[in-house]
Design a protein around this motif. Structure first.
Motif, PDB file in Angstrom:
ATOM      1  N   LYS A 210      55.154  76.459  49.331  1.00 36.63           N
ATOM      2  CA  LYS A 210      55.229  74.802  49.027  1.00 36.63           C
ATOM      3  C   LYS A 210      55.789  74.317  49.943  1.00 36.63           C
ATOM      4  N   LEU A 211      57.076  75.338  50.525  1.00 33.10           N
ATOM      5  CA  LEU A 211      58.587  74.042  50.664  1.00 33.10           C
ATOM      6  C   LEU A 211      57.646  74.799  52.305  1.00 33.10           C
ATOM      7  N   ARG A 217      54.204  69.614  57.504  1.00 29.60           N
ATOM      8  CA  ARG A 217      54.333  69.007  57.264  1.00 29.60           C
ATOM      9  C   ARG A 217      55.405  67.268  57.831  1.00 29.60           C
ATOM     10  N   THR A 218      56.217  67.924  57.493  1.00 29.90           N
ATOM     11  CA  THR A 218      57.062  66.430  57.228  1.00 29.90           C
ATOM     12  C   THR A 218      57.289  66.513  59.236  1.00 29.90           C
ATOM     13  N   THR A 219      57.480  67.992  59.902  1.00 29.36           N
ATOM     14  CA  THR A 219      57.538  68.032  61.048  1.00 29.36           C
ATOM     15  C   THR A 219      57.109  67.217  61.914  1.00 29.36           C
ATOM     16  N   PHE A 220      55.473  67.437  61.672  1.00 28.81           N
ATOM     17  CA  PHE A 220      54.184  67.140  62.543  1.00 28.81           C
ATOM     18  C   PHE A 220      54.214  65.886  61.981  1.00 28.81           C
ATOM     19  N   GLY A 221      54.608  65.494  61.434  1.00 21.07           N
ATOM     20  CA  GLY A 221      54.862  64.124  60.833  1.00 21.07           C
ATOM     21  C   GLY A 221      55.335  63.014  61.970  1.00 21.07           C
ATOM     22  N   LYS A 222      56.688  63.958  62.664  1.00 21.25           N
ATOM     23  CA  LYS A 222      56.800  63.071  64.142  1.00 21.25           C
ATOM     24  C   LYS A 222      57.253  64.527  65.161  1.00 21.25           C
ATOM     25  N   ARG A 223      55.719  64.555  65.669  1.00 24.46           N
ATOM     26  CA  ARG A 223      55.514  65.524  66.357  1.00 24.46           C
ATOM     27  C   ARG A 223      56.237  65.160  68.434  1.00 24.46           C
ATOM     28  N   ARG A 224      56.595  64.073  68.580  1.00 26.08           N
ATOM     29  CA  ARG A 224      57.598  64.056  69.369  1.00 26.08           C
ATOM     30  C   ARG A 224      58.191  63.865  69.699  1.00 26.08           C
ATOM     31  N   LYS A 225      59.414  63.882  67.940  1.00 32.61           N
ATOM     32  CA  LYS A 225      60.988  63.840  68.138  1.00 32.61           C
ATOM     33  C   LYS A 225      61.094  65.693  68.058  1.00 32.61           C
ATOM     34  N   THR A 226      62.372  65.641  68.109  1.00 36.37           N
ATOM     35  CA  THR A 226      63.292  67.085  68.299  1.00 36.37           C
ATOM     36  C   THR A 226      63.214  67.384  66.886  1.00 36.37           C
ATOM     37  N   LEU A 227      63.326  69.092  66.786  1.00 33.00           N
ATOM     38  CA  LEU A 227      63.495  69.296  64.634  1.00 33.00           C
ATOM     39  C   LEU A 227      64.298  67.984  64.326  1.00 33.00           C
ATOM     40  N   ILE A 266      60.401  81.260  59.584  1.00 34.93           N
ATOM     41  CA  ILE A 266      62.161  81.542  59.666  1.00 34.93           C
ATOM     42  C   ILE A 266      62.678  79.481  59.412  1.00 34.93           C
ATOM     43  N   LEU A 267      62.189  79.040  60.217  1.00 34.73           N
ATOM     44  CA  LEU A 267      62.687  77.751  59.519  1.00 34.73           C
ATOM     45  C   LEU A 267      62.727  77.206  58.319  1.00 34.73           C
ATOM     46  N   THR A 268      61.783  77.312  57.730  1.00 32.88           N
ATOM     47  CA  THR A 268      61.420  77.463  56.121  1.00 32.88           C
ATOM     48  C   THR A 268      62.552  78.533  54.730  1.00 32.88           C
ATOM     49  N   ASP A 269      62.653  79.084  55.879  1.00 33.84           N
ATOM     50  CA  ASP A 269      63.414  80.383  55.594  1.00 33.84           C
ATOM     51  C   ASP A 269      64.734  79.960  54.904  1.00 33.84           C
ATOM     52  N   LYS A 270      65.557  79.528  56.525  1.00 34.93           N
ATOM     53  CA  LYS A 270      66.583  79.411  56.386  1.00 34.93           C
ATOM     54  C   LYS A 270      66.999  77.729  55.691  1.00 34.93           C
ATOM     55  N   ILE A 271      65.925  76.988  55.580  1.00 30.68           N
ATOM     56  CA  ILE A 271      65.745  75.317  54.852  1.00 30.68           C
ATOM     57  C   ILE A 271      66.381  76.307  53.463  1.00 30.68           C
ATOM     58  N   ASP A 272      64.889  76.595  52.952  1.00 33.21           N
ATOM     59  CA  ASP A 272      65.242  77.103  51.632  1.00 33.21           C
ATOM     60  C   ASP A 272      66.488  77.991  51.115  1.00 33.21           C
ATOM     61  N   GLU A 273      66.826  79.031  52.158  1.00 38.86           N
ATOM     62  CA  GLU A 273      68.855  80.115  52.530  1.00 38.86           C
ATOM     63  C   GLU A 273      69.855  77.861  51.293  1.00 38.86           C
TER      64      GLU A 273
END
Ligand code: SAM
Length: 280
Positions: A210-211, A217-227, A266-273
């Motif tokens: 889910k995360l 979805r959130t990151t691609f909502g602003k695909r031209r921006k940096t993470l 990896i990004l999701t796992d780190k956010i989850d942590e």
């Protein structure tokens, strides 16, 4: 065409643009799509938008059961008069409101197929993904540009939410192109038949699915921006979001379109942590 098969290339219902009704009138293409399904007699198939039965008639004798979900009452009635078989159950309903898990399939997983209305491609794909655990594969005729997105790799214009989610849950493949001449009325675009084989077991088992979907979805909502900028839009409490951006050990100068599926995991796992253990 075998004699007993009804002629579905004569379109008797008036096509409705609002329902994406471009009916397949090329028998060779209809057969080719059905051949690509590699049907077996114990298969349970859900056909999305059967229309007058261009594909249905080639499927029905080769499976255990086919559920044909059609929103248009006129098409459902035409289908009913075209094909009479105990194996065929016609359901006059919107596929987006239909609960696939309520179908009686024994323990058998479903095969999904459809020459679908193009404006519903993304919602139908998201629906298939939602039910991925009970689906073996999905074979659909979609707009070529969208098919290209499903198989796109990072750092390309076509790479986006659809690419990451379908490649996370399965293996998408473009099978063949179909010319506008094969339909009535002719669509303005070229179509492609695609198949997504869903993983029996997700390669990234431990990630919070889910995360993962929220992050993609959130990151691609602003695909031209940096993470760093994209993550500000995560739908969590402000302090949690700030905490994530400050603490995460991930190259936030990258843009979402540069990340592989593995990197999104990896990004999701780190956010989850960080969410689970905010004070580190
Ligand atoms: N499969 C048929 C063929 O190949 O000729 C019809 C294809 S036509 C592109 C799309 C079909 O999807 C139409 O019959 C249309 O009525 C049906 N449809 C549109 N929206 C739908 C929805 N939300 N749920 C189920 N069927 C839908």
């Amino acid at each position: 065409m075998p004699k007993h098969l009804v002629n579905t290339s004569k379109i008797v219902i008036k096509p409705k643009k609002s329902l994406g009704q471009n009916f397949l009138i090329d028998e060779n293409i209809a057969r080719k799509i059905v051949e690509s399904l590699n049907l077996t007699k114990d298969d349970v198939v859900v056909e999305i938008g059967p229309g007058q039965g261009a594909l249905t008639k080639y499927i029905v004798d080769n499976v255990k059961k086919i559920y044909a979900v059609e929103i248009d009452k006129r098409a459902a009635e035409e289908l009913r008069s075209n094909i009479s078989s105990k194996k065929l159950k016609i359901i006059n309903q919107d596929i987006l409101e239909f609960d696939l898990s309520a179908l009686d399939t024994g323990s058998k997983k479903l095969k999904l197929v459809g020459n679908i209305p193009y404006h519903l491609t993304s919602p139908i794909l998201f629906k298939a993904i939602e039910y991925h655990k009970i689906i073996t594969n999905v074979t659909m005729m979609i707009q070529k540009e969208v098919a290209d997105r499903l198989t796109a790799k990072p750092n390309s214009k076509a790479y986006g939410i659809l690419s990451v989610l379908t490649q996370f849950y399965g293996v998408p493949k473009s099978l063949f192109k179909v010319s506008p001449n094969c339909f009535f009325p002719k669509p303005k675009v070229t179509s492609t038949v695609v198949r997504i084989d869903f993983h029996h077991q997700l390669p990234f088992e431990n990630v919070d699915e889910k995360l993962f979907r929220i992050v993609v979805r959130t990151t691609f909502g602003k695909r031209r921006k940096t993470l760093k900028n994209c993550l500000k839009y995560l739908p969590f409490d402000e302090t949690i979001v700030k905490n994530i951006i400050q603490k995460i050990n991930f190259p936030l100068n990258k843009r979402p379109e540069e990340l592989s599926i593995n990197e999104f995991v990896i990004l999701t796992d780190k956010i989850d942590e960080i969410i689970k253990c905010p004070i580190v």
